[in-house]
Write an enzyme that holds these catalytic residues in place. Structure first.
Site, PDB file in Angstrom:
ATOM      1  N   GLU A  24      -6.804   5.604   1.349  1.00  0.00           N
ATOM      2  CA  GLU A  24      -6.823   6.177   0.012  1.00  0.00           C
ATOM      3  C   GLU A  24      -7.821   7.335  -0.087  1.00  0.00           C
ATOM      4  O   GLU A  24      -7.681   8.212  -0.930  1.00  0.00           O
ATOM      5  CB  GLU A  24      -7.315   5.077  -0.925  1.00  0.00           C
ATOM      6  CG  GLU A  24      -6.671   5.043  -2.245  1.00  0.00           C
ATOM      7  CD  GLU A  24      -6.443   3.593  -2.653  1.00  0.00           C
ATOM      8  OE1 GLU A  24      -7.213   2.716  -2.266  1.00  0.00           O
ATOM      9  OE2 GLU A  24      -5.459   3.377  -3.366  1.00  0.00           O
TER      10      GLU A  24
ATOM     11  N   HIS B  79       0.548  -4.967   2.374  1.00  0.00           N
ATOM     12  CA  HIS B  79      -0.836  -4.674   2.715  1.00  0.00           C
ATOM     13  C   HIS B  79      -1.805  -5.831   2.499  1.00  0.00           C
ATOM     14  O   HIS B  79      -2.507  -6.231   3.402  1.00  0.00           O
ATOM     15  CB  HIS B  79      -1.283  -3.453   1.922  1.00  0.00           C
ATOM     16  CG  HIS B  79      -2.639  -2.986   2.288  1.00  0.00           C
ATOM     17  ND1 HIS B  79      -3.028  -2.847   3.599  1.00  0.00           N
ATOM     18  CD2 HIS B  79      -3.715  -2.643   1.537  1.00  0.00           C
ATOM     19  CE1 HIS B  79      -4.287  -2.432   3.640  1.00  0.00           C
ATOM     20  NE2 HIS B  79      -4.719  -2.318   2.404  1.00  0.00           N
ATOM     21  N   HIS B  80      -1.839  -6.355   1.287  1.00  0.00           N
ATOM     22  CA  HIS B  80      -2.871  -7.355   0.992  1.00  0.00           C
ATOM     23  C   HIS B  80      -2.254  -8.497   0.197  1.00  0.00           C
ATOM     24  O   HIS B  80      -1.467  -8.264  -0.714  1.00  0.00           O
ATOM     25  CB  HIS B  80      -3.991  -6.698   0.165  1.00  0.00           C
ATOM     26  CG  HIS B  80      -5.221  -7.529   0.048  1.00  0.00           C
ATOM     27  ND1 HIS B  80      -6.319  -7.371   0.877  1.00  0.00           N
ATOM     28  CD2 HIS B  80      -5.536  -8.550  -0.785  1.00  0.00           C
ATOM     29  CE1 HIS B  80      -7.257  -8.246   0.543  1.00  0.00           C
ATOM     30  NE2 HIS B  80      -6.802  -8.971  -0.468  1.00  0.00           N
TER      31      HIS B  80
ATOM     32  N   ARG C 213      -2.758   1.172  -6.614  1.00  0.00           N
ATOM     33  CA  ARG C 213      -1.815   1.120  -5.495  1.00  0.00           C
ATOM     34  C   ARG C 213      -0.417   0.698  -5.914  1.00  0.00           C
ATOM     35  O   ARG C 213       0.576   1.225  -5.398  1.00  0.00           O
ATOM     36  CB  ARG C 213      -2.327   0.138  -4.443  1.00  0.00           C
ATOM     37  CG  ARG C 213      -3.555   0.663  -3.782  1.00  0.00           C
ATOM     38  CD  ARG C 213      -4.156  -0.330  -2.858  1.00  0.00           C
ATOM     39  NE  ARG C 213      -5.190   0.342  -2.082  1.00  0.00           N
ATOM     40  CZ  ARG C 213      -5.940  -0.253  -1.189  1.00  0.00           C
ATOM     41  NH1 ARG C 213      -5.800  -1.541  -0.960  1.00  0.00           N
ATOM     42  NH2 ARG C 213      -6.845   0.425  -0.528  1.00  0.00           N
TER      43      ARG C 213
ATOM     44  N   ARG D 239      -6.484  10.794  -0.388  1.00  0.00           N
ATOM     45  CA  ARG D 239      -6.192  11.267  -1.743  1.00  0.00           C
ATOM     46  C   ARG D 239      -7.484  11.447  -2.539  1.00  0.00           C
ATOM     47  O   ARG D 239      -7.647  12.412  -3.264  1.00  0.00           O
ATOM     48  CB  ARG D 239      -5.245  10.280  -2.451  1.00  0.00           C
ATOM     49  CG  ARG D 239      -3.804  10.404  -1.981  1.00  0.00           C
ATOM     50  CD  ARG D 239      -2.954   9.245  -2.470  1.00  0.00           C
ATOM     51  NE  ARG D 239      -3.228   8.045  -1.700  1.00  0.00           N
ATOM     52  CZ  ARG D 239      -3.243   6.805  -2.180  1.00  0.00           C
ATOM     53  NH1 ARG D 239      -2.987   6.605  -3.452  1.00  0.00           N
ATOM     54  NH2 ARG D 239      -3.489   5.782  -1.408  1.00  0.00           N
TER      55      ARG D 239
ATOM     56  N   HIS E 147       0.866  -1.189   0.000  1.00  0.00           N
ATOM     57  CA  HIS E 147       0.000   0.000   0.000  1.00  0.00           C
ATOM     58  C   HIS E 147       0.892   1.225   0.000  1.00  0.00           C
ATOM     59  O   HIS E 147       1.861   1.288   0.758  1.00  0.00           O
ATOM     60  CB  HIS E 147      -0.905  -0.006   1.241  1.00  0.00           C
ATOM     61  CG  HIS E 147      -1.984   1.032   1.175  1.00  0.00           C
ATOM     62  ND1 HIS E 147      -1.717   2.376   1.340  1.00  0.00           N
ATOM     63  CD2 HIS E 147      -3.309   0.925   0.937  1.00  0.00           C
ATOM     64  CE1 HIS E 147      -2.858   3.048   1.204  1.00  0.00           C
ATOM     65  NE2 HIS E 147      -3.834   2.193   0.970  1.00  0.00           N
TER      66      HIS E 147
ATOM     67  N   ARG F 229      -5.031  -5.245  -5.866  1.00  0.00           N
ATOM     68  CA  ARG F 229      -6.385  -4.994  -5.367  1.00  0.00           C
ATOM     69  C   ARG F 229      -6.670  -3.499  -5.334  1.00  0.00           C
ATOM     70  O   ARG F 229      -5.869  -2.707  -4.837  1.00  0.00           O
ATOM     71  CB  ARG F 229      -6.556  -5.569  -3.958  1.00  0.00           C
ATOM     72  CG  ARG F 229      -7.952  -5.303  -3.412  1.00  0.00           C
ATOM     73  CD  ARG F 229      -8.186  -5.978  -2.089  1.00  0.00           C
ATOM     74  NE  ARG F 229      -7.391  -5.405  -1.020  1.00  0.00           N
ATOM     75  CZ  ARG F 229      -7.641  -4.235  -0.427  1.00  0.00           C
ATOM     76  NH1 ARG F 229      -8.642  -3.482  -0.840  1.00  0.00           N
ATOM     77  NH2 ARG F 229      -6.868  -3.806   0.553  1.00  0.00           N
TER      78      ARG F 229
END
Ligand code: ADP
Length: 585
Positions: free
Chosen positions: A390, A517-518, A414, A393, A377, A557
């Site tokens: 996010e 992150h993911h 991302r 932003r 991320h 993602r």
């Protein structure tokens, strides 16, 4: 520190001190100066205040107030640790995993209160009385769900609604996993909420955005189901008391699609709280501190699990098993096996995200997909591993590098924004925004409370606070404000999240860099959430949903799709498991 003591107690204590001639009050037999004492410490989100009630020979009561700790994480420590301290008559006990800062602050505040009473907290040893012999338990249910994150709790509610007898096992002492940390919102297209707000969006565009964002590595069938069922998932959430009534832009989305709670509150803790309330209402048991170790197979069918808990070990016989154990972003050993270059990165993940469901699934023949697709991320504050949503932003913040210059369209996907940050000198950047944004996005309050936000009354002042060059930062912000006014970012081609400029004092900056992150990969499932084996065949009785699965997000993602994933597929898992169980009866 305020100290409340009755005159009589003081007198009694003074007498006893004179009698035994001791200077300190916690003598070897553990005698205290009875009374009520207070202590404070700095928690994750603000001050933690502990009130400790002592009688002559024991800690009677500890109450801790820490309203600003992260909901569903630090708040769990505030709730659980005082009781455990009293039961163990000690301060040095295990903290709540995943809430280290809050746990330590609670211990500090209690230590300070005890110091007021002349007690050295480190001299109190945890009493052994809590070490009872572990029990062995056997349960029989229709469906056992492994993991009380977003997917697990959603699946449980749907399975129960379909008439099943359900139990959840959760290895941590709290529910929520990575889901509770979701701050942005939930992507959904053609929803009743969008219609009400006059936002045009459709399932096809949602599918295309997700496929494009995921570099077309995604399983399009899964993506299509997620997009199609997203609108009804929004209605379902509203029906269980968790409406997501605001819609905004987020990275990688063509239209305003990310749904969040009114006021811009963080979506994760909001949903987890609602799920827990509903679990309680529906009398669905969550067995905490209990780690599933294996899926039991009988005649080629998943027939339950074995789990190990703090107080008991379980054999849970079940007609179906739903794995909802989340991803493996907290398991450096596992993810660096697929992506060695990620060694040493901070992770935004909850400590339970260790990939257990993937391992257990593989042990019974399940196939995996996209295990090397690991998302970093772009905006993670490095000292706290706190992820800056996010939406900051999406609501209008820009990113500047150490030269105080923009360097990217901030709302690209991302992976691209992360790569662009890594390319900058020392691989970090600052998010820059203003008071108007803060007023419209309550998630910012958490960052302010956590002490990661620099602020000033002017852009020049902000430059001073951050060490950025004032003239360059001023030019960067002015140029951006012109781009907003003209609706054209000729420098980087940004065309979303441009509804507000950066002009209202106070001005803010958060220093960020990318973090793990993911994990997009995981167990292979079909559109009914049935787990597939390495030959592409369904493993009877075994279902999976959420981050434990792979295929939905492909190679990247999009923000807002984790929540869509766990709600949509969590619901399907609950419903399909119910159909399976009923058909087998
Ligand atoms: P998702 O909602 O996508 O399923 P989360 O990370 O929110 O993902 O939730 C996963 C949950 O599963 C976490 O609360 C985690 O602690 C729990 N979990 C992970 N492994 C196990 C295990 N072996 N046994 C029980 N719970 C587990």
């Amino acid at each position: 520190m305020k100290k409340i003591m009755t005159f009589l107690l003081v007198a009694a204590m003074a007498m006893s001190l004179i009698a035994c001639g001791k200077k300190e009050n916690n003598d070897a037999s553990g005698k205290f100066k009875a009374g009520t004492y207070e202590g404070t410490a700095k928690g994750f989100g603000g001050e933690i205040k502990a009130t400790v009630k002592l009688s002559a020979d024991k800690i009677d009561e500890i109450t801790v107030v820490g309203d600003k700790e992260t909901e569903g994480v630090g708040s769990v420590a505030v709730k659980n640790l005082p009781t455990e301290m009293v039961s163990k008559q000690a301060v040095e006990i295990d903290g709540v995993s995943g809430a280290t800062v809050s746990s330590n602050a609670i211990k500090e505040a209690v230590t300070a209160a005890l110091k007021e009473a002349g007690v050295d907290a480190s001299s109190l040893k945890a009493s052994a009385t809590t070490e009872t012999k572990k029990e062995t338990k056997t349960l029989d249910v229709d469906t056992v769900i492994v993991g009380a994150g977003g997917a697990g709790m959603t699946a449980a509610l749907e399975a129960k609604a379909a008439g099943l007898n359900v139990v959840i096992v959760e290895k941590m002492s709290m529910a929520g996993g990575n889901s509770v940390k979701a701050t942005g919102g939930m992507n959904a297209a053609a929803t009743s909420v969008q219609k009400k707000l006059g936002i045009k969006d459709d399932v096809k565009t949602f599918v295309n955005d997700t496929m494009e964002g995921g570099h077309n590595v995604n399983d399009k069938k899964l993506v299509t189901i997620m997009a199609k069922d997203s609108a009804s998932a929004i209605d379902w959430l509203a029906s269980i008391g968790a409406p997501l009534d605001e819609v905004s832009f987020s990275g990688g989305a063509t239209n305003k699609r990310i749904h969040r709670p009114a006021g811009g509150a963080a979506v994760g803790s909001y949903l987890v709280k609602a799920f827990q309330k509903n679990l309680e209402k529906e009398k669905i048991e969550v067995i905490y501190n209990t780690e599933a170790k294996e899926v039991i197979m009988k005649d080629g069918k998943a027939s339950g699990i074995k789990a190990e808990g703090k107080d008991a070990d379980y054999t849970i016989n079940a007609k179906s098993v739903i794995l909802a154990t989340g991803g493996f972003g907290a398991n450096e050993e596992l993810y660096t096996k697929y992506r060695p270059e990620l060694k040493g990165y901070v992770t935004t993940n909850a400590p339970g995200a260790t990939g257990d469901g993937i391992v257990m699934g593989e042990e019974v023949g399940a196939a995996t997909v996209d295990m090397d697709q690991i998302q970093i991320h772009p905006t993670v504050e490095q000292s706290t591993s706190l992820l800056v949503t996010e939406s900051v932003r999406g609501e209008g913040a820009i990113l500047v590098n150490s030269d105080a210059k923009r360097f990217t369209n901030e709302l690209l996907t991302r992976d691209v924004v992360s790569a662009n940050i890594i390319k900058q000198k020392d691989s970090y950047a600052y998010l820059i925004f203003d008071q108007d944004l803060r007023d419209n996005l309550s998630a910012v309050e958490e960052y302010v409370e956590a002490g990661i936000v620099k602020q000033a009354d002017s852009i020049e002042g902000l430059a001073k606070e951050t060490g950025l060059d004032a003239a360059t930062l001023k030019t960067t912000v002015d140029t951006w404000n012109k781009a907003v006014a003209n609706k054209k970012d000729s420098e980087f081609g940004r065309d979303t999240g441009m509804e507000r400029n950066i002009s209202k004092k106070t001005f803010y900056a958060i220093k960020i860099a990318p973090g793990v992150h993911h994990t997009m990969g995981g167990l292979k499932i079909n559109t009914s959430t049935e787990v597939l084996n390495t030959k592409g065949k369904v493993i009877d009785g075994l279902f999976a949903a959420g981050e434990v699965t792979g295929g939905v997000h492909g190679g990247n993602r999009i923000g807002g799709n984790a929540v869509a994933d766990f709600v949509v597929f969590g619901r399907i898992a609950g419903e399909t498991a119910a159909k399976y169980v009923k058909a087998a009866k």
